[in-house]
Design an enzyme around this catalytic site. Structure first.
Site, PDB file in Angstrom:
ATOM      1  N   LYS B  65     -27.310  13.955  96.651  1.00 13.23           N
ATOM      2  CA  LYS B  65     -26.289  13.097  95.515  1.00 13.23           C
ATOM      3  C   LYS B  65     -24.550  14.200  95.507  1.00 13.23           C
ATOM      4  O   LYS B  65     -24.211  14.665  95.020  1.00 13.23           O
ATOM      5  CB  LYS B  65     -27.258  13.459  94.492  1.00 13.23           C
ATOM      6  CG  LYS B  65     -26.828  12.065  93.316  1.00 13.23           C
ATOM      7  CD  LYS B  65     -27.191  11.867  91.687  1.00 13.23           C
ATOM      8  CE  LYS B  65     -27.108  10.505  91.176  1.00 13.23           C
ATOM      9  NZ  LYS B  65     -27.466  10.904  89.547  1.00 13.23           N
ATOM     10  N   SER B 140     -30.012   6.963  88.870  1.00 11.23           N
ATOM     11  CA  SER B 140     -28.471   6.950  89.858  1.00 11.23           C
ATOM     12  C   SER B 140     -28.517   7.297  91.142  1.00 11.23           C
ATOM     13  O   SER B 140     -27.797   7.259  92.113  1.00 11.23           O
ATOM     14  CB  SER B 140     -27.536   7.623  88.536  1.00 11.23           C
ATOM     15  OG  SER B 140     -28.357   9.086  88.971  1.00 11.23           O
ATOM     16  N   SER B 164     -32.408   9.846  86.210  1.00 11.03           N
ATOM     17  CA  SER B 164     -31.819   9.054  87.906  1.00 11.03           C
ATOM     18  C   SER B 164     -32.948   9.552  88.460  1.00 11.03           C
ATOM     19  O   SER B 164     -32.022   9.708  89.798  1.00 11.03           O
ATOM     20  CB  SER B 164     -30.451   9.640  86.965  1.00 11.03           C
ATOM     21  OG  SER B 164     -29.710   8.540  86.366  1.00 11.03           O
TER      22      SER B 164
END
Ligand code: ZN
Lengths: 480, 464
Positions: B65, B140, B164
């Site tokens: 990420k 996310s 997330s």
């Protein structure tokens, strides 16, 4: 009508910690800008603080030296504001739960002893520094100081005059140096003072509106700024006006107080607990260890010197101004040197040598045993006191033993009566005027004549014998 | 051949060198082509694949990420304010990956600074769900989940502040683990809300997500909140029997409003757990209804402070202006709408006069929620709940309705508030869309939830 000032101070003290508070950079002053920085103290994304326990130890010493109550758990908090020298946009400090509270400091005020209550002692990180003269038409930022460890000491509003504030700060500084918590180097900004002040009628328990004076980094500056502000407040009240709450910045060069823009002081710091750090935990055992390791504080030591060694106030105060001097003195006394003689040597010849070499009693190369040997030689009459001072200078520069130096340089005390008599005769012949004055009853002039003989002998003559011989000759020739 | 070897060798990226390099090209080609998902913000060049250690992930490509700091690839947090930012240091989790032999395939898309549940808040465009390109991948960590679901990589790291990792794993039909707070070092994870953030792992299977967790876990002296706890062999837990395990079913996580087909899949998953030897037991977590407001007060408060450093002074974007205040305003104007909203909310709840009513109350509520779990875990080994009330929703559907977006985190934020581990595992499909079941464990109870997830995965695997 009378007015009384009510003053409280906050002192930021740079701790003598080798590393910064939350990273592995060294905390040094004066190096090239931005040479002691890392992701943590630069506030780079993703970097996290890790507490340096050394700083906690020094803060603990500070708090305990002022008799504070230590909180076994104290909590880090973030204090938020935007400024280019504050890399993370918040300062890590302690807010609701500080390391220590409720202590006190007693010091000799301008009239009496004064006791000031300490409200709290907490640990925090310092900000960086803006440099306004490095880049044309722009400010540069040096983050070497960012993240170095400070303690903030906050007093209750127990002080009443600007002069007492200065004396209080002197006591505080001396204590911090004594316990090894800070170098207290004023030029490097190791101590920075904020003060808040209001005035009221003496005896009144109500406080007037207070103003805050910030940004002062010399004790004389604090005294001047406070005197100025107290006068201003009194004049304002005498004129029937009201003192407005405000923050003032002290400008040391112009010697004036500048009002902060209202925007600058309208901070809402939005404190909240720092989630990246666990609370500081201190154990009773740690507290006990620190208490046991604390040296006798300057004020206590001074009283003891007066009492135990029967020193004069002045000598005791001078000796205890630095822990190193006081230690040196006590070592001399420990090797059987008379306290008065020891005090005279440490505050006199030794201090002169240290001043010249910019050294202190801890680093000066002549250790107490050698001075003791030298004093022994004076007492045995081997060397005169004035010659011994020269021996000390040589000892400092070249090392060696006092007796070797005395022998090698021919500094032995001259006690040969024939030699002494010839010097005395010579001096009396040259100073007929002084001789006449002595005979006219001005007996004090004898000291001057002794000094002249000592001078002729290059400092080697035994002054007691010289004195005896002078008296003898002056009275012998009385009738002629 | 052990199961681990079997799974790893089934990965097309395992053959180091030749196939790996081809895979990087494949990712680029797919991402640039008409079927591109915008899962990656940066794909590594072959020369970025640094020499690595020999360990359980030797030669395996892992995606990260883009809020995890890397030295060779930019780290942007999906924000214009960090566009092109290169970290001078590498996150501890990345160092551990490379020591274990992993290759960093690239950086994946995310909601700006992790703030969002759909990856639509990225400044660099949304990521599409590989299952159905008209849907969000969740967020996310949407880029990481999509990259694994699309088969670009078998494993990826995400971060989980309120769900997330687990929610996008559920939306994309893969496995996501958010471990106990303090399990994985946060050093080098760009903070959103420090007391809630944890790096999490996403894998195509329970075993892969568990192996990845095992590799990146462990104490780190650079993160004071990381725990000095030994790391168990999580990969072994993935194939452990769950005979006798007590699975709690919290009533508050099965509200009336759940769609019947969703409800049916959840019931079926419970039955499968029982069939695998577990015992089901209803429990109650009475403070659940306060979790969303509590979470949004604490998370935004911390975010407002964590994002103060993006001031244009030392790194990242700076918009020149006359005067310092104007420079701050223009530079920080580069944050996206959701980030600005949260900074303002957080600034408000911390301001003097409001602090106790908001932050103080939220902190006390957080303690009550954590206490609910402590009580429940006195009776049960793990809890089973839905990961999200619904499967993936259409792109654009909730962008203009932040509250609806916030409510989709209702089942996941509690694990972050309590610090406990949570895991999402696929439990079938609703109308062709994957649904995730969530397993929650007590502090340091990763092995239990991995075992339960492994049992579920095996049970569904037997069907095919
Ligand atoms: Zn540093």
């Amino acid at each position: 009508m009378n007015w009384e000032a009510v003053i409280g101070v906050e002192i930021h003290v740079k701790l003598k910690s080798e590393y910064k508070l939350f990273c592995n950079d060294r905390a040094v002053f004066g190096d090239e800008p931005n040479t002691h920085i890392c992701p943590v103290c630069m506030g780079l994304p993703g970097a996290l603080p890790v507490l340096n326990p050394e700083a906690v130890g020094l803060a603990l010493r500070t708090a305990l030296a002022f008799g504070c109550t230590i909180h076994f758990e104290s909590v880090w908090a973030r204090k938020s504001y935007f400024y280019p020298d504050l890399p993370k946009g918040y300062q890590i400090t302690q807010f609701e739960h500080p390391l220590a509270t409720k202590g006190s400091v007693t010091f000799s005020g301008s009239e009496d002893d004064i006791s000031v209550s300490i409200r709290r002692v907490h640990i925090e990180e310092d900000a960086g520094k803006l440099l306004h003269d490095k880049v044309p038409r722009a400010s540069a930022i040096d983050l070497n100081r960012a993240g170095t460890a400070l303690v903030e000491i906050v007093t209750e509003p127990d002080l009443r005059t600007a002069a007492d504030v200065r004396l209080f700060l002197g006591e505080l500084k001396q204590t911090l140096e004594y316990i090894g918590a800070s170098n207290c180097n004023m030029e490097e900004g190791d101590l920075r003072v904020d003060a808040n002040v209001s005035v009221r009628r003496p005896g009144s328990s109500r406080l007037g509106n207070k103003t805050e004076i910030k940004n002062v980094n010399s004790f004389s500056g604090v005294e001047r700024a406070l005197s100025m502000e107290i006068s201003r407040q009194i004049a304002t009240l005498d004129a029937g006006s009201v003192v407005g709450q405000q923050t003032l910045l002290w400008d040391d060069h112009r010697e004036e107080l500048r009002k902060m823009r209202s925007k600058e002081e309208s901070h809402d710091y939005r404190y909240f607990p720092e989630p990246d750090l666990s609370p500081v935990r201190v154990t009773q055992e740690q507290v006990t260890t620190v208490l046991e390791s604390l040296p006798e504080l300057p004020r206590d030591r001074c009283s003891r010197f007066k009492e135990v060694y029967e020193l004069k106030d002045y000598d005791a105060e001078v000796l205890t101004q630095s822990a190193a001097n006081a230690d040196y003195f006590e070592e001399l006394v420990g090797i059987q040197i008379d306290p008065h003689v020891a005090a005279k040597w440490v505050t006199g010849p030794l201090q002169a040598v240290m001043n010249q070499r910019r050294e202190d009693a801890e680093t000066v190369p002549v250790r107490p045993a050698k001075i003791a040997a030298l004093i022994g030689l004076i007492e045995r009459g081997v060397v005169s006191e004035s010659a011994a001072k020269s021996v000390l200078v040589i000892l400092v520069q070249e090392g060696g033993s006092p007796s070797d130096i005395i022998e090698a340089r021919g500094l032995m005390q001259e006690r040969d009566i024939g030699q002494l008599t010839s010097w005395v005769t010579e001096v009396l012949a040259k100073h007929s005027e002084e001789v006449a004055r002595y005979r006219g009853g001005e007996s004090k002039i004898l000291g001057y004549l002794v000094g002249q003989v000592m001078h002729s002998s290059g400092g080697t003559a035994d002054p007691r014998l010289v004195r005896d011989l002078l008296i003898e000759q002056l009275s012998n020739e009385q009738g002629q | 051949m052990s199961l681990q070897d079997e799974i790893l060798s089934s990965s097309e990226v395992l053959d180091f060198r030749g196939s790996t390099l081809r895979s990087l090209d494949d990712i680029k080609e797919l991402e640039d082509g008409p079927e591109g998902l915008n899962a990656f913000l940066a794909v590594a060049e072959p020369e970025d694949l640094e020499a690595c250690g020999q360990g359980p992930l030797e030669g395996v490509m892992v995606a990260l990420k883009d809020n995890i700091c890397t030295k060779r690839l930019p780290t942007t947090c999906g924000s214009r304010i960090l566009k092109g930012y290169r970290s001078p240091y590498e996150a501890t989790a990345v160092q551990r990956l490379r020591q274990a032999g992993a290759l960093i395939a690239g950086k994946t898309n995310l909601d700006e600074f992790g703030m969002g549940s759909s990856t639509e808040n990225s400044a660099f465009g949304p990521t599409l769900n590989p299952v159905d390109r008209s849907l969000v991948p969740g967020g996310s960590s949407g880029g990481s989940a999509a990259a694994v679901a699309a088969g670009y990589v078998r494993m990826a790291l995400g971060s989980d502040t309120g769900g997330s990792v687990r929610q996008p794993a559920a939306f994309c039909g893969v496995v996501g683990i958010k471990p106990t707070y303090g399990r994985i070092s946060r050093y080098g994870l760009i903070a959103f809300a420090s007391s809630l953030d944890q790096i999490g792992t996403i894998g195509a299977t329970v075993l892969e997500a568990s192996l990845l967790l095992e590799v990146v876990s462990g104490h780190d002296t650079r993160d004071s909140t990381s725990a000095e706890k030994p790391v168990p062999r999580y990969r072994d837990a993935a194939v452990q029997s769950i005979k006798g395990m007590v699975v709690g079913i919290p009533t508050e996580y099965f509200p009336e409003q759940l769609d019947p087909p969703v409800r049916a899949l959840l019931d079926e998953a419970c039955e499968r757990l029982v069939a695998a030897g577990a015992e089901g037991r209803p429990v109650s977590l009475p403070h659940t209804e306060f979790a969303i407001p509590c979470y949004y007060v604490l998370a935004t408060a911390e975010a407002s402070s964590n994002l103060a450093r993006y001031d244009g002074v030392r790194f990242g974007a700076r918009l020149p202006a006359e005067g310092l205040d104007r420079m701050y305003e223009l530079t920080r104007g580069k944050f996206g709408a959701e980030v600005k909203r949260r900074i303002m909310l957080g600034t408000y709840v911390l301001s003097s006069g409001y602090y106790d009513a908001y932050y103080g109350t939220a902190q006390r509520t957080r303690a009550s929620i954590a206490h609910d779990f402590t009580t429940a875990f006195n009776e049960v080994d793990v809890l089973f709940t839905p990961t999200s009330p619904t499967p993936a929703f259409p792109l654009g559907e909730r962008v203009l309705d932040p509250v609806a977006m916030y409510l989709s985190d209702v089942f996941t934020v509690t694990a972050n508030l309590a610090g406990i581990p949570g895991l999402s595992v696929p439990i079938g499909t609703v109308g062709g869309l994957p649904l995730g079941g969530q397993l929650l464990g007590p502090w340091w109870g990763e092995s239990h939830i991995i075992a339960a997830a492994g049992a579920l995965e095996a049970s569904y695997g037997e069907d095919t």
